[in-house]
Write a protein that holds these residues in place. Structure first.
Motif, PDB file in Angstrom:
ATOM      1  N   ALA A 133      10.729  -4.733  -6.846  1.00 27.78           N
ATOM      2  CA  ALA A 133      11.887  -3.892  -6.546  1.00 27.78           C
ATOM      3  C   ALA A 133      12.798  -4.571  -5.533  1.00 27.78           C
ATOM      4  CB  ALA A 133      11.428  -2.537  -6.018  1.00 27.78           C
ATOM      5  N   ALA A 134      12.206  -5.204  -4.519  1.00 32.38           N
ATOM      6  CA  ALA A 134      12.998  -5.895  -3.497  1.00 32.38           C
ATOM      7  C   ALA A 134      13.753  -7.077  -4.089  1.00 32.38           C
ATOM      8  CB  ALA A 134      12.079  -6.361  -2.364  1.00 32.38           C
TER       9      ALA A 134
ATOM     10  N   ILE B  55      13.721 -11.351   0.531  1.00 34.74           N
ATOM     11  CA  ILE B  55      12.849 -10.376  -0.135  1.00 34.74           C
ATOM     12  C   ILE B  55      12.194  -9.464   0.900  1.00 34.74           C
ATOM     13  CG2 ILE B  55      10.773 -10.091  -1.543  1.00 34.74           C
ATOM     14  CD1 ILE B  55      11.489 -12.830  -2.837  1.00 34.74           C
ATOM     15  N   ARG B  56      11.677 -10.063   1.958  1.00 35.15           N
ATOM     16  CA  ARG B  56      11.030  -9.258   2.998  1.00 35.15           C
ATOM     17  C   ARG B  56      12.027  -8.306   3.658  1.00 35.15           C
ATOM     18  NH1 ARG B  56       7.586 -11.258   8.369  1.00 35.15           N
ATOM     19  NH2 ARG B  56       6.701  -9.171   8.778  1.00 35.15           N
TER      20      ARG B  56
ATOM     21  N   TRP C  66      12.939   0.533   2.039  1.00 33.04           N
ATOM     22  CA  TRP C  66      11.798   1.437   1.859  1.00 33.04           C
ATOM     23  C   TRP C  66      10.827   1.433   3.039  1.00 33.04           C
ATOM     24  CZ3 TRP C  66      12.749  -2.390  -2.109  1.00 33.04           C
ATOM     25  CH2 TRP C  66      13.643  -1.927  -3.084  1.00 33.04           C
ATOM     26  N   GLY C  67      11.078   0.627   4.050  1.00 35.40           N
ATOM     27  CA  GLY C  67      10.153   0.502   5.169  1.00 35.40           C
ATOM     28  C   GLY C  67       9.934   1.794   5.926  1.00 35.40           C
TER      29      GLY C  67
ATOM     30  N   PHE D 142       5.212  -6.691   4.522  1.00 37.84           N
ATOM     31  CA  PHE D 142       4.093  -7.544   4.113  1.00 37.84           C
ATOM     32  C   PHE D 142       3.946  -8.786   4.991  1.00 37.84           C
ATOM     33  CE2 PHE D 142       5.380  -5.220   0.253  1.00 37.84           C
ATOM     34  CZ  PHE D 142       4.194  -4.539   0.003  1.00 37.84           C
ATOM     35  N   PRO D 143       3.682  -8.609   6.289  1.00 38.14           N
ATOM     36  CA  PRO D 143       3.518  -9.773   7.162  1.00 38.14           C
ATOM     37  C   PRO D 143       2.386 -10.701   6.727  1.00 38.14           C
ATOM     38  CG  PRO D 143       2.775  -7.756   8.249  1.00 38.14           C
ATOM     39  CD  PRO D 143       3.509  -7.339   7.019  1.00 38.14           C
ATOM     40  N   SER D 144       1.326 -10.144   6.123  1.00 40.44           N
ATOM     41  CA  SER D 144       0.232 -11.003   5.678  1.00 40.44           C
ATOM     42  C   SER D 144       0.683 -11.962   4.584  1.00 40.44           C
ATOM     43  CB  SER D 144      -0.938 -10.146   5.183  1.00 40.44           C
ATOM     44  OG  SER D 144      -1.473  -9.370   6.226  1.00 40.44           O
TER      45      SER D 144
END
Length: 297
Positions: A125-126, A142-143, A150-151, A187-189
């Motif tokens: 979606a991003a 993207i991030r 949505w965050g 999604f930092p991982s």
């Protein structure tokens, strides 16, 4: 069909999307499925299902995962289109719930890709959102799109006491970081741990297989994996993180005996019935972002 009729996030018809946007979303969907296959095909993966063996699982095989992937193909297309159309989180959630139902029908009730439906779905979606904004596709873009669009809603629902998933139960019992918290933080991982590990190994010339191994072990060493907490509790989680950290500290795939050590870790996890499925889902996301941004697939 030359054009796609898309929905405005409030449900009203919007201007038809050009065929090149449809093709873009189709390409993103293909990359998402290929990334899930890349994760499945990787070996050795400690405790996880692969084309070689079933890892710590008695209820699923590689065939189960392949059936699930086929069931999810159109989901990734539709959620990329939804992101391009500016869909709300509730719309993305609806698509994800429907995808999970298709997955469970295809696998006779076995959860193969629930985490991937969430993680790769949001990333798809991003990517669609980046396309709509005319942004150059990059990991940073993207991030940023995930967080910006949505965050807040993800963060507001990071602990849902009503859900019955194994991950949610582990989250409440052990205070482990869950998928929604990961999503709320962009999604930092994926972007701070797995993707840099993959890129470092590729930059060192060790090839994609070793790059994916290094990304997986880096993720295992870093995340609080609710799949592991569910199966092994705190001690199991510490065991996974400790062994992964030792693997990384000894040089990862740069060490001459890396494959033997990865295999020994795999056998140990199988004996203990440990399966870092959360790390596997995030590895699929790492492969997806890397490929979507023009990297080797």
């Amino acid at each position: 069909m030359a054009e796609l009729i898309a929905l405005h996030p409030r449900g009203m018809l919007r201007t038809p999307a050009p065929i090149h946007d449809r093709r873009f979303c189709q390409r993103i969907a293909r990359l998402a499925v290929r990334s899930l296959y890349a994760e499945l095909a990787l070996y050795p993966k400690p405790g996880l299902v692969s084309l070689v063996d079933n890892g710590s699982h008695q209820d699923m095989t590689a065939e189960t995962f392949v059936r699930s992937m086929f069931a999810l193909r159109r989901y990734f297309l539709h959620i990329a289109e939804a992101g391009m159309a500016g869909a709300s989180f509730s719309e993305l959630k609806r698509l994800g719930i429907a995808a999970e139902e298709r997955m469970l029908r295809a696998t006779n009730g076995i959860n193969t890709h629930r985490g991937a439906i969430f993680c790769l779905g949001l990333l798809s979606a991003a990517i669609g959102r980046c396309r709509a904004a005319g942004a150059l596709l990059s990991p940073g873009a993207i991030r940023a799109a995930v967080i910006a669009h949505w965050g807040a809603e993800l963060g507001a629902h990071s602990v849902d006491a009503g859900t019955q998933s194994h991950g949610a139960k582990a989250l409440l019992r052990y205070a482990a970081s869950g998928a929604r918290e990961e999503g709320a933080r962009g999604f930092p991982s994926v972007f701070e741990v797995g993707l840099p590990a993959l890129q470092r190994t590729l930059g060192a010339g060790r090839g994609m297989r070793r790059a994916r191994i290094d990304a997986l072990f880096s993720l295992m060493a870093h995340i609080s994996d609710t799949n592991v907490y569910h199966r092994g509790g705190v001690n199991g989680a510490l065991r996974v993180r400790s062994q992964a950290r030792v693997f990384v500290a000894r040089g990862g795939s740069a060490a001459p005996d890396w494959e033997a050590r990865a295999l020994a870790c795999h056998r140990d996890f199988v004996a203990a019935r440990l399966s870092p499925g959360g790390a596997a889902d995030l590895l699929g996301a790492v492969c997806f972002v890397h490929a979507a941004c023009g990297g080797e697939g």
